[in-house]
Motif scaffolding. Structure first.
Motif, mmCIF file in Angstrom:
data_model
loop_
_atom_site.group_PDB
_atom_site.id
_atom_site.type_symbol
_atom_site.label_atom_id
_atom_site.label_comp_id
_atom_site.label_asym_id
_atom_site.label_seq_id
_atom_site.Cartn_x
_atom_site.Cartn_y
_atom_site.Cartn_z
ATOM 1 N N VAL A 34 31.387 36.886 36.154
ATOM 2 C CA VAL A 34 31.282 36.137 34.899
ATOM 3 C C VAL A 34 32.497 35.234 34.783
ATOM 4 O O VAL A 34 33.513 35.463 35.432
ATOM 5 N N LYS A 35 32.377 34.208 33.941
ATOM 6 C CA LYS A 35 33.565 33.417 33.617
ATOM 7 C C LYS A 35 34.557 34.372 32.961
ATOM 8 O O LYS A 35 34.164 35.297 32.267
ATOM 9 N N THR A 58 38.371 42.249 38.617
ATOM 10 C CA THR A 58 39.323 41.480 39.400
ATOM 11 C C THR A 58 39.149 40.006 39.063
ATOM 12 O O THR A 58 38.046 39.464 39.209
ATOM 13 N N ALA A 59 40.225 39.380 38.637
ATOM 14 C CA ALA A 59 40.178 37.945 38.334
ATOM 15 C C ALA A 59 40.234 37.155 39.633
ATOM 16 O O ALA A 59 40.863 37.573 40.611
ATOM 17 N N SER A 60 39.544 36.007 39.648
ATOM 18 C CA SER A 60 39.602 35.132 40.811
ATOM 19 C C SER A 60 41.013 34.562 40.943
ATOM 20 O O SER A 60 41.835 34.668 40.026
ATOM 21 N N LYS A 61 41.276 33.935 42.083
ATOM 22 C CA LYS A 61 42.617 33.423 42.360
ATOM 23 C C LYS A 61 43.109 32.466 41.271
ATOM 24 O O LYS A 61 44.258 32.540 40.850
ATOM 25 N N ASN A 62 42.216 31.612 40.783
ATOM 26 C CA ASN A 62 42.628 30.670 39.746
ATOM 27 C C ASN A 62 42.368 31.193 38.331
ATOM 28 O O ASN A 62 42.648 30.512 37.357
#
Length: 97
Positions: A34-35, A58-62
């Motif tokens: 999800v966003k 887990t958050a994406s790299k950005n």
């Protein structure tokens, strides 16, 4: 999976695979993207309340997207599919992997 015929085909195929490869009840690993929006993440987590699920985010790299992994014991393939449907019907913009 917003296109109904494709979703039905996907779930039918998934059910067949789960019936052939798994003894039920069994642990199942759901993965969603999800966003990065705390409300959307909380909505997904709430749908798995009181199931004994282990949830990791887990958050994406950005930081734009969040991956949510949910490991939970499900009673049968229908329960797995029903939970996918429940999540997709209740959380806008969710991607199920």
């Amino acid at each position: 999976m917003s296109n109904k015929p494709n979703a039905e085909e996907f779930y039918k195929k998934l059910k067949g695979q789960l019936e052939e490869t798994t003894n039920w009840p069994s642990a199942y690993l759901y993965k969603f993207i999800v966003k990065s929006d705390n409300q959307k993440i909380a909505e997904i987590e709430t749908l798995f309340d009181n199931t004994g699920a282990v949830i990791n985010t887990t958050a994406s790299k950005n930081g734009k997207y969040t991956s949510i992994s949910i490991n939970v014991v499900m009673k049968d393939p229908d329960a797995v599919i029903n939970k996918y449907i429940e999540v997709s019907n209740n959380v806008e913009g969710v991607i199920a992997l």
